[in-house]
Write a protein that holds these residues in place. Structure first.
Motif, mmCIF file in Angstrom:
data_model
loop_
_atom_site.group_PDB
_atom_site.id
_atom_site.type_symbol
_atom_site.label_atom_id
_atom_site.label_comp_id
_atom_site.label_asym_id
_atom_site.label_seq_id
_atom_site.Cartn_x
_atom_site.Cartn_y
_atom_site.Cartn_z
ATOM 1 N N TRP A 486 0.852 -1.193 0.000
ATOM 2 C CA TRP A 486 0.000 0.000 0.000
ATOM 3 C C TRP A 486 0.886 1.241 0.000
ATOM 4 C CZ3 TRP A 486 -0.662 -4.208 3.129
ATOM 5 C CH2 TRP A 486 -1.864 -4.906 3.031
ATOM 6 N N GLN A 487 0.308 2.322 -0.456
ATOM 7 C CA GLN A 487 1.052 3.574 -0.454
ATOM 8 C C GLN A 487 0.077 4.739 -0.341
ATOM 9 O OE1 GLN A 487 3.343 5.297 -4.053
ATOM 10 N NE2 GLN A 487 4.876 4.107 -2.915
ATOM 11 N N MET A 488 0.469 5.748 0.427
ATOM 12 C CA MET A 488 -0.240 7.016 0.418
ATOM 13 C C MET A 488 0.781 8.101 0.128
ATOM 14 S SD MET A 488 -1.231 7.288 4.498
ATOM 15 C CE MET A 488 -2.325 8.684 4.189
ATOM 16 N N SER A 489 0.428 9.018 -0.752
ATOM 17 C CA SER A 489 1.361 10.058 -1.173
ATOM 18 C C SER A 489 0.570 11.202 -1.786
ATOM 19 C CB SER A 489 2.368 9.511 -2.189
ATOM 20 O OG SER A 489 1.715 9.125 -3.381
ATOM 21 N N GLY A 490 1.285 12.270 -2.109
ATOM 22 C CA GLY A 490 0.649 13.402 -2.768
ATOM 23 C C GLY A 490 1.637 14.531 -2.955
ATOM 24 N N HIS A 491 1.260 15.502 -3.755
ATOM 25 C CA HIS A 491 2.138 16.643 -4.010
ATOM 26 C C HIS A 491 1.996 17.729 -2.961
ATOM 27 C CE1 HIS A 491 -1.631 18.290 -5.433
ATOM 28 N NE2 HIS A 491 -1.062 19.478 -5.562
ATOM 29 N N ASP A 492 0.879 17.711 -2.212
ATOM 30 C CA ASP A 492 0.584 18.787 -1.277
ATOM 31 C C ASP A 492 0.591 18.253 0.152
ATOM 32 O OD1 ASP A 492 -0.341 20.931 0.154
ATOM 33 O OD2 ASP A 492 -2.322 21.011 -0.789
ATOM 34 N N PRO A 493 1.549 18.667 0.988
ATOM 35 C CA PRO A 493 1.585 18.160 2.364
ATOM 36 C C PRO A 493 0.374 18.577 3.188
ATOM 37 C CG PRO A 493 3.157 19.954 2.091
ATOM 38 C CD PRO A 493 2.652 19.614 0.720
ATOM 39 N N LYS A 494 -0.380 19.573 2.720
ATOM 40 C CA LYS A 494 -1.534 20.065 3.469
ATOM 41 C C LYS A 494 -2.844 19.412 3.013
ATOM 42 C CE LYS A 494 1.463 22.969 5.158
ATOM 43 N NZ LYS A 494 2.107 22.694 6.466
ATOM 44 N N ALA A 495 -2.786 18.507 2.054
ATOM 45 C CA ALA A 495 -4.006 17.844 1.585
ATOM 46 C C ALA A 495 -4.636 17.045 2.718
ATOM 47 C CB ALA A 495 -3.685 16.932 0.405
ATOM 48 N N HIS A 496 -5.974 17.063 2.781
ATOM 49 C CA HIS A 496 -6.665 16.405 3.888
ATOM 50 C C HIS A 496 -8.020 15.880 3.424
ATOM 51 C CE1 HIS A 496 -9.470 19.824 4.371
ATOM 52 N NE2 HIS A 496 -8.424 20.571 4.065
ATOM 53 N N ASN A 497 -8.624 15.066 4.250
ATOM 54 C CA ASN A 497 -9.950 14.525 3.974
ATOM 55 C C ASN A 497 -11.015 15.344 4.697
ATOM 56 O OD1 ASN A 497 -8.698 12.463 2.521
ATOM 57 N ND2 ASN A 497 -8.605 11.098 4.294
ATOM 58 N N SER A 498 -12.254 15.177 4.273
ATOM 59 C CA SER A 498 -13.375 15.899 4.875
ATOM 60 C C SER A 498 -14.649 15.115 4.607
ATOM 61 C CB SER A 498 -13.490 17.307 4.282
ATOM 62 O OG SER A 498 -13.773 17.229 2.883
ATOM 63 N N PHE A 499 -15.761 15.562 5.181
ATOM 64 C CA PHE A 499 -17.039 14.922 4.872
ATOM 65 C C PHE A 499 -17.362 15.064 3.387
ATOM 66 C CE2 PHE A 499 -17.792 15.507 9.480
ATOM 67 C CZ PHE A 499 -18.177 14.211 9.796
ATOM 68 N N GLU A 500 -16.969 16.190 2.788
ATOM 69 C CA GLU A 500 -17.261 16.426 1.370
ATOM 70 C C GLU A 500 -16.319 15.641 0.467
ATOM 71 O OE1 GLU A 500 -18.918 19.137 3.982
ATOM 72 O OE2 GLU A 500 -16.748 18.877 3.672
ATOM 73 N N GLN A 501 -15.072 15.474 0.887
ATOM 74 C CA GLN A 501 -14.061 14.731 0.112
ATOM 75 C C GLN A 501 -13.359 13.734 1.029
ATOM 76 O OE1 GLN A 501 -12.002 18.363 -1.517
ATOM 77 N NE2 GLN A 501 -12.355 17.336 -3.478
ATOM 78 N N PRO A 502 -14.025 12.637 1.363
ATOM 79 C CA PRO A 502 -13.480 11.700 2.347
ATOM 80 C C PRO A 502 -12.291 10.898 1.852
ATOM 81 C CG PRO A 502 -15.518 10.838 1.411
ATOM 82 C CD PRO A 502 -15.375 12.240 0.908
ATOM 83 N N ASP A 503 -12.057 10.853 0.534
ATOM 84 C CA ASP A 503 -10.986 10.020 -0.015
ATOM 85 C C ASP A 503 -9.910 10.848 -0.708
ATOM 86 O OD1 ASP A 503 -12.310 7.640 0.795
ATOM 87 O OD2 ASP A 503 -13.619 7.783 -0.950
ATOM 88 N N GLU A 504 -9.717 12.080 -0.278
ATOM 89 C CA GLU A 504 -8.702 12.922 -0.894
ATOM 90 C C GLU A 504 -7.306 12.339 -0.666
ATOM 91 O OE1 GLU A 504 -7.250 16.261 -3.040
ATOM 92 O OE2 GLU A 504 -9.249 15.379 -2.827
ATOM 93 N N VAL A 505 -7.055 11.825 0.552
ATOM 94 C CA VAL A 505 -5.757 11.223 0.885
ATOM 95 C C VAL A 505 -6.018 9.887 1.562
ATOM 96 C CG1 VAL A 505 -3.548 11.501 2.050
ATOM 97 C CG2 VAL A 505 -4.780 13.523 1.249
ATOM 98 N N THR A 506 -5.733 8.806 0.856
ATOM 99 C CA THR A 506 -5.939 7.470 1.406
ATOM 100 C C THR A 506 -4.763 6.577 1.022
ATOM 101 O OG1 THR A 506 -7.141 6.693 -0.548
ATOM 102 C CG2 THR A 506 -8.456 7.681 1.217
ATOM 103 N N ALA A 507 -4.757 5.381 1.559
ATOM 104 C CA ALA A 507 -3.752 4.388 1.177
ATOM 105 C C ALA A 507 -4.346 3.475 0.111
ATOM 106 C CB ALA A 507 -3.328 3.571 2.396
ATOM 107 N N HIS A 508 -3.600 3.292 -0.978
ATOM 108 C CA HIS A 508 -4.065 2.461 -2.088
ATOM 109 C C HIS A 508 -3.073 1.328 -2.331
ATOM 110 C CE1 HIS A 508 -7.207 5.311 -3.279
ATOM 111 N NE2 HIS A 508 -6.333 6.262 -2.992
ATOM 112 N N GLU A 509 -3.596 0.220 -2.789
ATOM 113 C CA GLU A 509 -2.708 -0.902 -3.113
ATOM 114 C C GLU A 509 -1.814 -0.534 -4.288
ATOM 115 O OE1 GLU A 509 -3.588 -5.017 -2.701
ATOM 116 O OE2 GLU A 509 -5.682 -4.589 -2.149
#
Length: 539
Positions: A486-509
């Motif tokens: 699994w891996q979680m990553s992104g270009h923006d260290p401030k990216a986060h999840n919310s009720f509106e966007q619950p899967d903005e930052v997750t771990a994917h196979e």
């Protein structure tokens, strides 16, 4: 190379952001089609040997704190008004998410709350329980969720309870009475009261904390080191006379910035170390100055903290000519810096420190868990504070929840780190940070279970801009293959999840790397946490 180098390329990756998982190979293909060479890369090597072991991993390092603070209990784990509540008032969606994390121990009822708490308030018929002012958080405590409800909740989760006793406003007799109520067979006053309240069989609670953060002037009933050690020693004596099988945790320093650290720890251990099995550590990490490079090197501070208290244990043991071993219980830890305030304005379940966690926070949590593995010989209990809503991996509203970024490293470590922690040799580029000096670009830990042949590797690429090609080399026997990653990553260290966007930052196979003899290579994107599971021939 400037930080905006990758940001300028990010529009090229928009198809990949929509089609997960993202892999370094996919990103490379996109760049090649645009005629761009991906040159901002570094290399690292990790040497593994399944016989080179630090210590056995205690499953109790995967624990949590459930405190009567804010909305952790009410509107968190207990919310009878929610359409998602079961007949007991427990939130069924919260229970499922907590089971996914796989907590093994739960500390309760605090936290600062415990230093003014009367455990008897949470027993008996709910209609007769008193409403009280919680002086720690300036809130109103209804006591509708109390001792019996917590024991049922912990049992539902499959987690051991760890009770914190009130050594602030409470007496040593109160602590002994609590042990009698929880653990002794019927036939005496408090055990008979437990039976009257619906639980004839003793609960058999094993773990008790002797107060909470008693070094802190903010604590109700605050004591200096000598006063606390003497009171805790006498409480321990009475509690173990009630039940000699219990295991006790004494208060260590509440943080490394307080003026009495680490003298408090040495004094308490010297005066009562032989009466306890564990010694507590508390710490919260943060990025208040927006120095992400330093924040992502926080594990250097975590390890220094653990080494300091481990040294205090050894000094006290030597000074007292003792043969008694004491281990560490890091029973409050988390990231916390964006929200302030401990004033509930005398409300029920006020919204207190409901931190929104982002990608960099998750990478620090992953490193903290790796620290527990690297210190598996001395750290045997750890509890993230807290489990729901209050600086927590799960956030709720009346009819829904979402999982914060920190949910994923907690879940992956708890479910896959088992057996023995391995002593890795890591060779990686080092970069300077303002707070901690030189920090390796790669943070790594690993576990191996000789009984099942299962291995797990946990890797964090701390760089904000540079990919890292990591070669894994087994020095004894290479695995037969890899089973999942699994891996979680992104270009923006401030990216986060919310009720509106619950899967903005997750771990994917991720696609599993191929073994080439005793080694393999995998590419870690910047700002990433990667988990790789391996399969070895069982012993």
């Amino acid at each position: 190379m400037p930080d905006d180098w990758l940001r300028g390329l990010w529009p090229l990756f928009s198809p990949l952001r929509r089609a997960k998982p993202q892999t370094a190979h996919q990103i490379s293909l996109v760049l090649k089609t645009k005629g761009i060479a991906l040159t901002n890369r570094a290399t690292a090597t990790v040497f593994l040997n399944t016989e080179r072991r630090i210590g056995e991993i205690s499953p109790l390092i995967f624990g949590g704190l459930a405190e009567h603070m804010g909305r952790c209990i009410y509107e968190g784990i207990y919310d009878p008004a929610s359409p998602l509540a079961d007949k007991r008032g427990f939130r069924s969606d919260v229970l499922k998410a907590l089971k996914d994390i796989n907590y093994r121990i739960l500390r309760y009822p605090g936290g600062n709350f415990v230093s003014g708490h009367r455990w008897q308030d949470g027993t008996g018929p709910r209609s007769e329980r008193p409403r009280r002012r919680d002086l720690a958080w300036r809130s109103v405590e209804t006591n509708q969720f109390g001792l019996h409800e917590f024991m049922e909740f912990a049992q539902e989760l499959g987690a051991l309870p760890m009770w914190a006793v009130n050594l602030g406003t409470g007496s040593i007799q109160d602590a002994a009475d609590l042990v009698e109520y929880l653990n002794l067979p019927v036939g005496t006053s408090f055990s008979d009261l437990r039976a009257k309240n619906g639980q004839k069989k003793p609960y058999g609670v094993q773990y008790f904390c002797l107060g909470n953060e008693m070094d802190g002037p903010w604590q109700l009933g605050h004591l200096d080191a000598v006063g606390y050690a003497d009171k805790a020693r006498e409480a321990a004596k009475l509690m173990k006379l009630m039940d000699p099988e219990i295991k006790l945790v004494a208060c260590g320093s509440s943080n490394t910035d307080i003026a009495t650290y680490p003298e408090w720890d040495r004094t308490v251990l010297e005066r009562m170390g032989d009466e306890i099995e564990y010694f507590s550590m508390h710490a919260y990490a943060g990025n208040r100055t927006d120095d992400t490079d330093s924040f992502l090197a926080s594990s250097l501070h975590f390890e220094d903290h653990a080494n300091t208290i481990a040294a205090a244990i050894r000094i006290a043991k030597a000074k007292n000519r003792s043969k008694h071993d004491v281990y560490l219980s890091w029973d409050e830890w988390n990231v916390w810096y964006k929200t302030e305030g401990d004033d509930g304005n005398w409300q029920e379940a006020p919204h207190l420190i409901e931190e929104v966690f982002n990608l960099e926070d998750a990478l620090v949590v992953a490193q903290w868990l790796s620290t527990f593995l690297r210190k598996a010989d001395i750290i045997k209990i750890a509890c993230i504070a807290q489990i729901v809503n209050v600086i927590a991996p799960i956030m709720t509203k009346e009819d829904a929840l979402f999982k914060q970024t920190t949910f994923y490293p907690l879940m992956l470590f708890s479910n896959h780190a088992a057996g023995h922690s391995l002593d890795l040799l890591v060779q990686a580029p080092v970069h300077d940070t303002k707070m901690y000096g030189g920090a390796a670009q790669l943070d790594a830990s690993a576990s191996f279970d000789p009984e099942t042949g299962r291995g797990a590797l946990f890797l964090v690429n701390r760089s904000q801009t540079q990919s890292l090609d990591v070669t894994l080399k087994w020095e004894d026997v290479a695995p037969e293959g890899f089973t999942q990653g699994w891996q979680m990553s992104g270009h923006d260290p401030k990216a986060h999840n919310s009720f509106e966007q619950p899967d903005e930052v997750t771990a994917h196979e991720i696609e599993l790397p191929a073994l080439e003899g005793p080694q393999t290579t995998l590419s870690l994107p910047p700002l990433s946490f990667t988990v790789l599971l391996s399969r070895h021939a069982p012993a």
